[in-house]
Design a protein around this motif. Structure first.
Motif, PDB file in Angstrom:
ATOM      1  N   GLY A   2      -5.550  -5.878  -8.530  1.00  0.00           N
ATOM      2  CA  GLY A   2      -4.648  -5.677  -7.403  1.00  0.00           C
ATOM      3  C   GLY A   2      -3.573  -6.738  -7.454  1.00  0.00           C
ATOM      4  N   ILE A   3      -2.315  -6.317  -7.356  1.00  0.00           N
ATOM      5  CA  ILE A   3      -1.199  -7.269  -7.414  1.00  0.00           C
ATOM      6  C   ILE A   3      -0.305  -7.076  -6.196  1.00  0.00           C
ATOM      7  N   ASP A   4       0.039  -8.186  -5.548  1.00  0.00           N
ATOM      8  CA  ASP A   4       0.994  -8.180  -4.448  1.00  0.00           C
ATOM      9  C   ASP A   4       2.219  -8.952  -4.933  1.00  0.00           C
ATOM     10  N   ALA A   5       3.340  -8.271  -5.009  1.00  0.00           N
ATOM     11  CA  ALA A   5       4.551  -8.870  -5.583  1.00  0.00           C
ATOM     12  C   ALA A   5       5.239  -9.802  -4.605  1.00  0.00           C
ATOM     13  N   GLY A   6       5.813 -10.846  -5.148  1.00  0.00           N
ATOM     14  CA  GLY A   6       6.605 -11.785  -4.372  1.00  0.00           C
ATOM     15  C   GLY A   6       7.891 -12.100  -5.110  1.00  0.00           C
ATOM     16  N   THR A  32      -6.171 -12.006   9.295  1.00  0.00           N
ATOM     17  CA  THR A  32      -5.013 -12.712   8.776  1.00  0.00           C
ATOM     18  C   THR A  32      -4.438 -11.968   7.585  1.00  0.00           C
ATOM     19  N   LYS A  33      -3.124 -11.758   7.615  1.00  0.00           N
ATOM     20  CA  LYS A  33      -2.485 -11.080   6.492  1.00  0.00           C
ATOM     21  C   LYS A  33      -2.058 -12.133   5.483  1.00  0.00           C
ATOM     22  N   THR A  34      -2.773 -12.179   4.366  1.00  0.00           N
ATOM     23  CA  THR A  34      -2.428 -13.109   3.289  1.00  0.00           C
ATOM     24  C   THR A  34      -2.378 -12.327   1.985  1.00  0.00           C
ATOM     25  N   ASP A  35      -1.690 -12.894   1.005  1.00  0.00           N
ATOM     26  CA  ASP A  35      -1.624 -12.251  -0.306  1.00  0.00           C
ATOM     27  C   ASP A  35      -3.016 -12.139  -0.918  1.00  0.00           C
ATOM     28  N   THR A  36      -3.832 -13.172  -0.734  1.00  0.00           N
ATOM     29  CA  THR A  36      -5.188 -13.169  -1.283  1.00  0.00           C
ATOM     30  C   THR A  36      -5.992 -12.005  -0.717  1.00  0.00           C
ATOM     31  N   ARG A  37      -5.941 -11.840   0.602  1.00  0.00           N
ATOM     32  CA  ARG A  37      -6.691 -10.765   1.254  1.00  0.00           C
ATOM     33  C   ARG A  37      -6.154  -9.406   0.816  1.00  0.00           C
ATOM     34  N   ASP A  38      -4.821  -9.266   0.795  1.00  0.00           N
ATOM     35  CA  ASP A  38      -4.215  -7.991   0.413  1.00  0.00           C
ATOM     36  C   ASP A  38      -4.616  -7.568  -1.002  1.00  0.00           C
ATOM     37  N   LEU A  91      -1.359   2.054  -4.263  1.00  0.00           N
ATOM     38  CA  LEU A  91      -2.098   2.345  -3.042  1.00  0.00           C
ATOM     39  C   LEU A  91      -1.064   2.603  -1.953  1.00  0.00           C
ATOM     40  N   PRO A  92      -0.999   3.829  -1.432  1.00  0.00           N
ATOM     41  CA  PRO A  92      -0.009   4.133  -0.384  1.00  0.00           C
ATOM     42  C   PRO A  92      -0.180   3.230   0.840  1.00  0.00           C
ATOM     43  N   ARG A  93       0.920   2.991   1.538  1.00  0.00           N
ATOM     44  CA  ARG A  93       0.930   2.084   2.689  1.00  0.00           C
ATOM     45  C   ARG A  93      -0.112   2.453   3.737  1.00  0.00           C
ATOM     46  N   LEU A  94      -0.165   3.731   4.092  1.00  0.00           N
ATOM     47  CA  LEU A  94      -1.082   4.154   5.144  1.00  0.00           C
ATOM     48  C   LEU A  94      -2.530   3.887   4.733  1.00  0.00           C
ATOM     49  N   SER A  95      -2.870   4.179   3.491  1.00  0.00           N
ATOM     50  CA  SER A  95      -4.226   3.899   3.006  1.00  0.00           C
ATOM     51  C   SER A  95      -4.505   2.405   3.046  1.00  0.00           C
ATOM     52  N   MET A  96      -3.537   1.621   2.614  1.00  0.00           N
ATOM     53  CA  MET A  96      -3.695   0.164   2.619  1.00  0.00           C
ATOM     54  C   MET A  96      -3.950  -0.332   4.035  1.00  0.00           C
ATOM     55  N   ARG A  97      -3.174   0.151   4.993  1.00  0.00           N
ATOM     56  CA  ARG A  97      -3.313  -0.285   6.380  1.00  0.00           C
ATOM     57  C   ARG A  97      -4.682   0.101   6.942  1.00  0.00           C
ATOM     58  N   ARG A  98      -5.111   1.320   6.661  1.00  0.00           N
ATOM     59  CA  ARG A  98      -6.409   1.776   7.185  1.00  0.00           C
ATOM     60  C   ARG A  98      -7.570   0.994   6.571  1.00  0.00           C
ATOM     61  N   ILE A  99      -7.509   0.748   5.273  1.00  0.00           N
ATOM     62  CA  ILE A  99      -8.575  -0.018   4.616  1.00  0.00           C
ATOM     63  C   ILE A  99      -8.571  -1.455   5.133  1.00  0.00           C
ATOM     64  N   ALA A 100      -7.384  -2.035   5.331  1.00  0.00           N
ATOM     65  CA  ALA A 100      -7.289  -3.406   5.845  1.00  0.00           C
ATOM     66  C   ALA A 100      -7.884  -3.500   7.248  1.00  0.00           C
ATOM     67  N   ASP A 101      -7.677  -2.465   8.067  1.00  0.00           N
ATOM     68  CA  ASP A 101      -8.240  -2.462   9.417  1.00  0.00           C
ATOM     69  C   ASP A 101      -9.764  -2.464   9.397  1.00  0.00           C
ATOM     70  N   LEU A 102     -10.353  -1.891   8.358  1.00  0.00           N
ATOM     71  CA  LEU A 102     -11.812  -1.812   8.257  1.00  0.00           C
ATOM     72  C   LEU A 102     -12.415  -2.995   7.508  1.00  0.00           C
ATOM     73  N   THR A 103     -11.552  -3.873   6.992  1.00  0.00           N
ATOM     74  CA  THR A 103     -12.007  -5.023   6.210  1.00  0.00           C
ATOM     75  C   THR A 103     -12.093  -6.244   7.119  1.00  0.00           C
ATOM     76  N   PRO A 104     -13.178  -7.027   7.024  1.00  0.00           N
ATOM     77  CA  PRO A 104     -13.304  -8.220   7.871  1.00  0.00           C
ATOM     78  C   PRO A 104     -12.113  -9.161   7.712  1.00  0.00           C
ATOM     79  N   GLY A 105     -11.752  -9.788   8.812  1.00  0.00           N
ATOM     80  CA  GLY A 105     -10.624 -10.726   8.815  1.00  0.00           C
ATOM     81  C   GLY A 105      -9.379 -10.050   9.335  1.00  0.00           C
TER      82      GLY A 105
END
Length: 184
Positions: A11-15, A99-105, A83-97
């Protein structure tokens, strides 16, 4: 997206100056979790190093799908997906934590690629549809933000007319029909 022959899920989050990457093996062990320089040659070298574990799947969020993952070519031993945005958001909502960080994403992206391949879409680097999709996803506004802004504008209009009006319809502003009635 088919992930049967994949051994490493990245998984890569671009900066702008650097990217963050998390790589998981097929059994869920972390193979990589660190910041990466925004450098195509360095990314290719990293992919080659990780390819010693087997076939790779590089997954990026939809808005970056022509970014850091595109340094790879499916013909060079790894596959690309997003990973489409909506899927990412829904999975993130179900994941503990929360805080939005690159590591978590990136951990969410890699984990989704490993355990929920049905949430992914493949990127074919020669596909014209991928280029068209990039334009659409880059211009796609955040619907939740727009809804909140619209509610704020409606409350502001009520306050301008009469301050007491703002409190009266407040519970009803959540209903889908209210903005349509106001517009009419």
């Amino acid at each position: 997206m088919e992930t049967e022959g994949i051994n490493v899920f990245i998984g890569i989050d671009a900066g702008k100056s650097e990217h963050w990457a998390t790589a998981l093996s097929r059994n869920g062990r972390k193979v990589l979790d660190k910041a990466l320089p925004n450098n195509e040659d360095w990314l290719r070298a990293l992919y080659e190093k990780l390819a010693t574990h087997g076939s790779l799947l590089v997954v990026v969020p939809a808005r970056h799908h022509r970014g850091p993952g595109s340094g790879g070519d499916p013909g060079h031993g790894h596959h690309l997906g997003y990973l489409p945005r909506l899927s990412m958001r829904r999975i993130a909502d179900l994941t503990p934590g929360s805080t939005k960080t690159d590591t978590r994403d990136t951990a969410i992206i890699a984990s989704a690629a490993r355990t929920m391949p049905h949430t992914l879409s493949a990127i074919n680097t020669s596909d014209e549809n991928a280029a068209a999709l990039s334009m659409l996803t880059d211009l796609d506004p955040d619907p939740a933000r727009q809804i909140n802004q619209t509610k704020g504008r409606i409350r502001g209009l009520y306050t301008q007319i009469h301050p007491a009006l703002e409190a009266a319809p407040d519970p009803w502003l959540e209903h889908d029909a209210v903005p349509e009635v106001i517009a009419a």
